[in-house]
Design a protein around this motif. Structure first.
Motif, PDB file in Angstrom:
ATOM      1  N   GLY A  64      75.041  24.359 -50.001  1.00  0.00           N
ATOM      2  CA  GLY A  64      76.142  25.673 -50.483  1.00  0.00           C
ATOM      3  C   GLY A  64      75.461  26.554 -50.104  1.00  0.00           C
ATOM      4  N   PHE A  65      74.543  27.249 -48.917  1.00  0.00           N
ATOM      5  CA  PHE A  65      74.014  28.018 -49.044  1.00  0.00           C
ATOM      6  C   PHE A  65      74.112  28.674 -47.558  1.00  0.00           C
ATOM      7  CE2 PHE A  65      70.881  25.986 -52.402  1.00  0.00           C
ATOM      8  CZ  PHE A  65      70.794  27.548 -53.263  1.00  0.00           C
ATOM      9  N   LYS A  66      74.018  29.970 -47.597  1.00  0.00           N
ATOM     10  CA  LYS A  66      74.692  30.393 -46.311  1.00  0.00           C
ATOM     11  C   LYS A  66      73.691  30.544 -45.408  1.00  0.00           C
ATOM     12  CE  LYS A  66      75.689  35.048 -46.005  1.00  0.00           C
ATOM     13  NZ  LYS A  66      76.288  36.336 -45.941  1.00  0.00           N
ATOM     14  N   ILE A  67      73.614  30.923 -44.495  1.00  0.00           N
ATOM     15  CA  ILE A  67      71.914  31.036 -43.243  1.00  0.00           C
ATOM     16  C   ILE A  67      72.694  31.523 -41.889  1.00  0.00           C
ATOM     17  CG2 ILE A  67      71.726  28.738 -43.052  1.00  0.00           C
ATOM     18  CD1 ILE A  67      68.884  30.026 -42.884  1.00  0.00           C
ATOM     19  N   ASP A  68      72.726  32.289 -41.484  1.00  0.00           N
ATOM     20  CA  ASP A  68      72.805  31.986 -39.754  1.00  0.00           C
ATOM     21  C   ASP A  68      70.838  32.726 -39.548  1.00  0.00           C
ATOM     22  OD1 ASP A  68      73.584  33.219 -37.355  1.00  0.00           O
ATOM     23  OD2 ASP A  68      73.947  35.078 -37.786  1.00  0.00           O
ATOM     24  N   GLN A  69      70.491  31.502 -38.434  1.00  0.00           N
ATOM     25  CA  GLN A  69      69.508  31.201 -38.354  1.00  0.00           C
ATOM     26  C   GLN A  69      69.319  31.554 -36.364  1.00  0.00           C
ATOM     27  OE1 GLN A  69      66.050  30.634 -40.135  1.00  0.00           O
ATOM     28  NE2 GLN A  69      65.278  29.470 -38.245  1.00  0.00           N
ATOM     29  N   ARG A  70      68.821  32.518 -36.182  1.00  0.00           N
ATOM     30  CA  ARG A  70      68.651  32.362 -34.460  1.00  0.00           C
ATOM     31  C   ARG A  70      67.335  32.236 -33.743  1.00  0.00           C
ATOM     32  NH1 ARG A  70      73.843  36.634 -32.658  1.00  0.00           N
ATOM     33  NH2 ARG A  70      75.479  35.979 -34.718  1.00  0.00           N
ATOM     34  N   VAL A  71      67.168  31.865 -32.974  1.00  0.00           N
ATOM     35  CA  VAL A  71      66.336  31.375 -32.062  1.00  0.00           C
ATOM     36  C   VAL A  71      66.312  32.473 -30.453  1.00  0.00           C
ATOM     37  CG1 VAL A  71      64.514  29.764 -30.646  1.00  0.00           C
ATOM     38  CG2 VAL A  71      65.752  29.332 -33.066  1.00  0.00           C
ATOM     39  N   ALA A  72      64.945  33.477 -30.746  1.00  0.00           N
ATOM     40  CA  ALA A  72      64.877  34.034 -29.429  1.00  0.00           C
ATOM     41  C   ALA A  72      63.657  33.772 -28.469  1.00  0.00           C
ATOM     42  CB  ALA A  72      65.390  35.254 -29.761  1.00  0.00           C
ATOM     43  N   PRO A  73      63.372  33.081 -27.544  1.00  0.00           N
ATOM     44  CA  PRO A  73      62.030  33.311 -26.649  1.00  0.00           C
ATOM     45  C   PRO A  73      61.490  33.964 -26.556  1.00  0.00           C
ATOM     46  CG  PRO A  73      64.169  33.073 -25.083  1.00  0.00           C
ATOM     47  CD  PRO A  73      64.492  32.705 -26.245  1.00  0.00           C
ATOM     48  N   VAL A  74      59.929  34.475 -26.543  1.00  0.00           N
ATOM     49  CA  VAL A  74      59.754  35.765 -26.171  1.00  0.00           C
ATOM     50  C   VAL A  74      58.868  36.146 -24.546  1.00  0.00           C
ATOM     51  CG1 VAL A  74      57.358  36.941 -27.063  1.00  0.00           C
ATOM     52  CG2 VAL A  74      58.437  35.892 -28.260  1.00  0.00           C
ATOM     53  N   LEU A  75      59.530  37.125 -24.802  1.00  0.00           N
ATOM     54  CA  LEU A  75      58.956  37.082 -22.832  1.00  0.00           C
ATOM     55  C   LEU A  75      57.133  37.810 -22.855  1.00  0.00           C
ATOM     56  CD1 LEU A  75      62.567  38.709 -21.132  1.00  0.00           C
ATOM     57  CD2 LEU A  75      61.844  37.053 -21.364  1.00  0.00           C
ATOM     58  N   VAL A  76      56.762  37.131 -21.737  1.00  0.00           N
ATOM     59  CA  VAL A  76      55.438  37.634 -21.752  1.00  0.00           C
ATOM     60  C   VAL A  76      55.111  37.799 -19.542  1.00  0.00           C
ATOM     61  CG1 VAL A  76      54.844  36.207 -23.146  1.00  0.00           C
ATOM     62  CG2 VAL A  76      54.896  35.007 -21.038  1.00  0.00           C
TER      63      VAL A  76
END
Length: 132
Positions: A64-76
């Motif tokens: 019952g907890f709110k979360i918005d998690q986004r995954v982003a690749p790191v550029l090299v």
């Protein structure tokens, strides 16, 4: 030995700073966002990391907890000069509820263990993400 002590102190400081952010709500505009840079351990994949993120999000929703998690690749930089996605670094951006310690059960420990088995947390910061 100094490295171990510095690492332990750094992790403790990050945990305390993140908890302090959540408790005091310092953002006067925008939303508190936890930004994390993680480095995959040898043999781990982005698919493994995304599975840990899915377990994390599922736990929040099931409790019952709110979360918005986004995954982003790191550029090299690539040998040719154009940027490419890193194979072993990834960033996450998370907003949502702060979960009190007394609510962090065995399921919580399980998704944290998934992250720890496949990655090391390099840095964690709280930022005030402006509204769009």
């Amino acid at each position: 030995m100094r490295y171990v002590i510095r690492t332990a102190l750094g992790v403790a400081a990050l945990l305390l700073s993140t908890q302090a952010f959540a408790q005091h709500g310092p953002c006067t505009s925008g939303e508190l966002t936890r930004v994390r840079l993680s480095k995959l351990k040898p043999g781990a994949s982005m698919a493994d990391f995304r599975a840990a993120v899915a377990a994390h999000v599922d736990w929040y929703k099931a409790h019952g907890f709110k979360i918005d998690q986004r995954v982003a690749p790191v550029l090299v930089a690539a040998p040719g000069g154009d940027p490419i996605e890193s194979k072993d670094e990834v960033m996450t951006f998370a907003t949502g509820d702060n979960v009190p310690r007394d609510k962090q059960d065995a399921g919580w420990a399980a998704f944290v263990a998934k992250y720890r088995a496949i990655s090391d947390l390099v840095i964690e910061k709280g930022v005030c993400m402006p509204a769009q």
